[in-house]
Design a protein around this motif. Structure first.
Motif, PDB file in Angstrom:
ATOM      1  N   ASN A 152      38.321  34.778  29.075  1.00  0.00           N
ATOM      2  CA  ASN A 152      37.518  33.922  29.955  1.00  0.00           C
ATOM      3  C   ASN A 152      37.813  34.216  31.415  1.00  0.00           C
ATOM      4  N   GLY A 153      39.118  34.347  31.689  1.00  0.00           N
ATOM      5  CA  GLY A 153      39.552  34.606  33.059  1.00  0.00           C
ATOM      6  C   GLY A 153      39.019  35.928  33.561  1.00  0.00           C
ATOM      7  N   THR A 154      39.119  36.960  32.728  1.00  0.00           N
ATOM      8  CA  THR A 154      38.641  38.290  33.122  1.00  0.00           C
ATOM      9  C   THR A 154      37.141  38.243  33.424  1.00  0.00           C
ATOM     10  N   LEU A 155      36.398  37.579  32.545  1.00  0.00           N
ATOM     11  CA  LEU A 155      34.942  37.487  32.740  1.00  0.00           C
ATOM     12  C   LEU A 155      34.591  36.727  34.017  1.00  0.00           C
ATOM     13  N   ALA A 156      35.318  35.623  34.256  1.00  0.00           N
ATOM     14  CA  ALA A 156      35.045  34.835  35.464  1.00  0.00           C
ATOM     15  C   ALA A 156      35.330  35.666  36.715  1.00  0.00           C
ATOM     16  N   VAL A 157      36.469  36.374  36.711  1.00  0.00           N
ATOM     17  CA  VAL A 157      36.826  37.200  37.878  1.00  0.00           C
ATOM     18  C   VAL A 157      35.770  38.285  38.073  1.00  0.00           C
ATOM     19  N   ALA A 158      35.388  38.952  36.972  1.00  0.00           N
ATOM     20  CA  ALA A 158      34.411  40.054  37.068  1.00  0.00           C
ATOM     21  C   ALA A 158      33.062  39.531  37.567  1.00  0.00           C
ATOM     22  N   ARG A 159      32.625  38.423  36.993  1.00  0.00           N
ATOM     23  CA  ARG A 159      31.303  37.877  37.342  1.00  0.00           C
ATOM     24  C   ARG A 159      31.214  37.518  38.824  1.00  0.00           C
ATOM     25  N   TYR A 160      32.227  36.786  39.304  1.00  0.00           N
ATOM     26  CA  TYR A 160      32.129  36.341  40.685  1.00  0.00           C
ATOM     27  C   TYR A 160      32.503  37.429  41.686  1.00  0.00           C
TER      28      TYR A 160
END
Lengths: 255, 298
Positions: B2-10
């Motif tokens: 989840n953290g990786t996706l959030a960092v990548a997305r934003y």
């Protein structure tokens, strides 16, 4: 009840030749307790807070955050931290910042939809469409507090939370702390506003040059007929070199 | 995750709003369009009016002249896309992580239950996706512009774009890793010098190994060792094939050197060893980036 955060004999210095920024500090904060960390500039307050949040590594001593090492991500699941002078990715807008942090907290879509608008409303940023780079310091501070409470923390660390806030913002933060305390959330408050600390904190530790000068319940630290500011000034002045802080040219005749 | 996706997305959202990347993209897209339209217009006016002579004195036919112009255009296009990809590597590498670490954003991010590994992985994923997306869009534009010339070299261009992206990713990772340790401008300068040294070593390796002259064994050994100490710049068959095609159109006399000898000085397509070495370098650079982020105290 087990302490939410326990700090034992903590020491930290930034370079070998530097004096200790934090030198043998120990304290505990329990559930529902508001703990005030006080000290003059450079006393080591922010260093302690950053070690508790896993941002800095201590040189020695130990920290237990919800029974775990704060360097482990799981230990920070129920931690909320509003840093001093907060900053955020500057091209994002306030709802995007909160959605980003909700992602880091692992909140699902339903929770995000519920919490983000309410948190923005609390922070007074509901209708704000500008990007963070266009925010004032006070708006960033409000956003800093908003992201800290988004995950419904059981420990909220506020590092100078009201420094850039207007009186209404300060009132809101005080009300927030009262509400959190009442619901069993531990609060660690690091502030220069001694009247504020005296009003909201149950326990207090006064630091100077990285050491704890006095620690205890507010009524133990502040004797009857005195106030926290008097105690603070006396303790700090007795423990660090004094100098006339007003430049001599200020009082020269004809100035 | 989840953290990786959030960092990548934003991180991707932030990048899409950065003016620097937007300006680079507009300059690149405009440059490709201008290059294509300019060369096409230039050739339409000049080809009927001029005669191009072969080495044996005969005149190049109009179809071959057009083919030569197309080859020149594709050759220039490959250079422009390669240069553009390197610019993007600097622009993304200097900003993707550095601003979070320096601005104080990292203080709030790292106090959340996200590991440094997840943060670094998210940043890397965003940087690589941004690079592929931007150069990919320009590649599509380049292929469309090539329709002006009748086509036939699209495959060569696609492989060369892939190689350009791969080389740019290596440079971007160097800038990202360095900017996690030091100021991003200093990091860019160090990476620029490193990229220059890498290019020189790669070119020397190509030249030294293409020469059959004796007495170069010592130099060959030194260059070969140096070659396996730097990232290998990946190349498709396109540069060599373009020169081969140009040579075959212009040089038709009986005493011309064999075309294979002529093109041996041009970098040939990278082999499996080069690709594996590139992959290893990428893994090592990702590891260095993670270590830099992990050690970082904010």
């Amino acid at each position: 009840m087990a302490a939410v955060v326990s700090v034992q004999n903590l020491r930290k210095r930034y370079r070998r030749r530097d004096p200790w920024a934090v030198d043998g500090v120990s304290f505990e904060v329990g559930p529902g307790e508001a703990f005030g960390l006080l000290g003059p500039n450079g006393a080591g307050k922010t260093s302690i807070v950053k070690m508790i949040t896993g941002l800095l590594r201590p040189d020695s001593g130990s920290i237990s955050l919800f029974g775990m090492n704060p360097g482990v991500p799981a230990a920070r699941t129920e931690l909320g931290f509003a840093p001093e002078d907060p900053d955020f990715p500057k091209f994002l807008r306030a709802p995007e910042v909160l959605d980003y942090f909700a992602g880091l907290l692992g909140l699902d879509d339903a929770e995000r939809k519920r919490r983000i608008p309410e948190t923005l409303a609390f922070a007074g940023l509901s209708g704000e469409r500008r990007q963070v780079r266009q925010f004032s310091k006070g708006m960033k501070q409000r956003l800093g507090i908003a992201q800290a409470i988004l995950g419904r923390p059981k420990l909220l660390i506020l590092d100078e939370p009201t420094a850039d806030l207007d009186p209404l913002g300060r009132r809101d933060v005080r009300a927030l702390i009262d509400r959190l305390k009442a619901s069993g959330v531990a609060v660690l408050l690091n502030s220069h506003l001694l009247s504020e600390v005296e009003r909201v904190c149950d326990t207090v530790a006064i630091l100077a040059r990285g050491r704890v000068l006095k620690e205890g319940a507010m009524d133990e630290v502040v004797p009857e007929g005195s106030n926290l500011e008097e105690v603070f000034v006396q303790l700090v002045e007795a423990n660090q070199p004094q100098h006339d802080s007003v430049p001599s040219f200020i009082s020269e005749p004809g100035a | 995750m989840n953290g990786t996706l959030a960092v990548a997305r934003y991180t991707l959202l932030e990048m899409s709003r950065r003016r620097l990347l937007l300006v680079f993209f507009i300059v690149g897209a405009g440059g490709i369009a201008l290059l294509g339209i300019g060369v096409r217009a230039f050739s339409s006016l000049l080809v009927p009016a001029i005669e191009i002579h072969r080495s044996d004195g005969s005149t190049v036919s109009a179809a071959d002249a057009n083919r030569l112009i197309e080859l020149t255009f594709v050759s220039n296009l490959i250079s422009v896309l390669g240069l553009f990809a390197l610019l993007m590597a600097f622009a993304i590498g200097m900003t993707a992580i550095y601003h979070d670490l320096e601005s104080g954003s990292a203080v709030a991010i790292f106090s959340k239950p996200v590991s440094r590994f997840a943060f670094a992985a998210g940043k890397l994923a965003a940087a690589i996706v941004a690079m592929i997306a931007i150069v990919g869009v320009l590649g599509v534009e380049a292929r469309l512009v090539m329709l002006l010339f009748g086509g036939g070299l699209e495959e060569a261009l696609s492989l060369e774009i892939l190689a350009a992206v791969a080389n740019a990713v290596t440079l971007m990772l160097v800038v990202l890793a360095l900017s996690s340790w030091m100021n991003n401008i200093v990091a860019a300068i160090v990476a620029f010098v490193f990229n220059g040294v890498t290019s020189v070593v790669n070119a020397l390796h190509q030249q030294v190994n293409a020469t059959n002259q004796g007495g170069l064994e010592g130099l060959k050994a030194v260059v070969n060792v140096a070659y396996w100490l730097v990232p290998h710049q990946l190349v498709s068959s396109a540069p060599r094939e373009i020169v081969r095609s140009e040579f075959l159109i212009i040089n038709t006399g009986p005493d011309m050197p064999p075309v294979d000898d002529v093109v041996s000085g041009i970098p040939g397509p990278s082999g499996a060893g080069d690709i594996l070495w590139w992959l290893l370098v990428v893994v090592v650079l990702c590891g260095l980036l993670y270590l830099a982020v992990r050690r970082r105290q904010v």
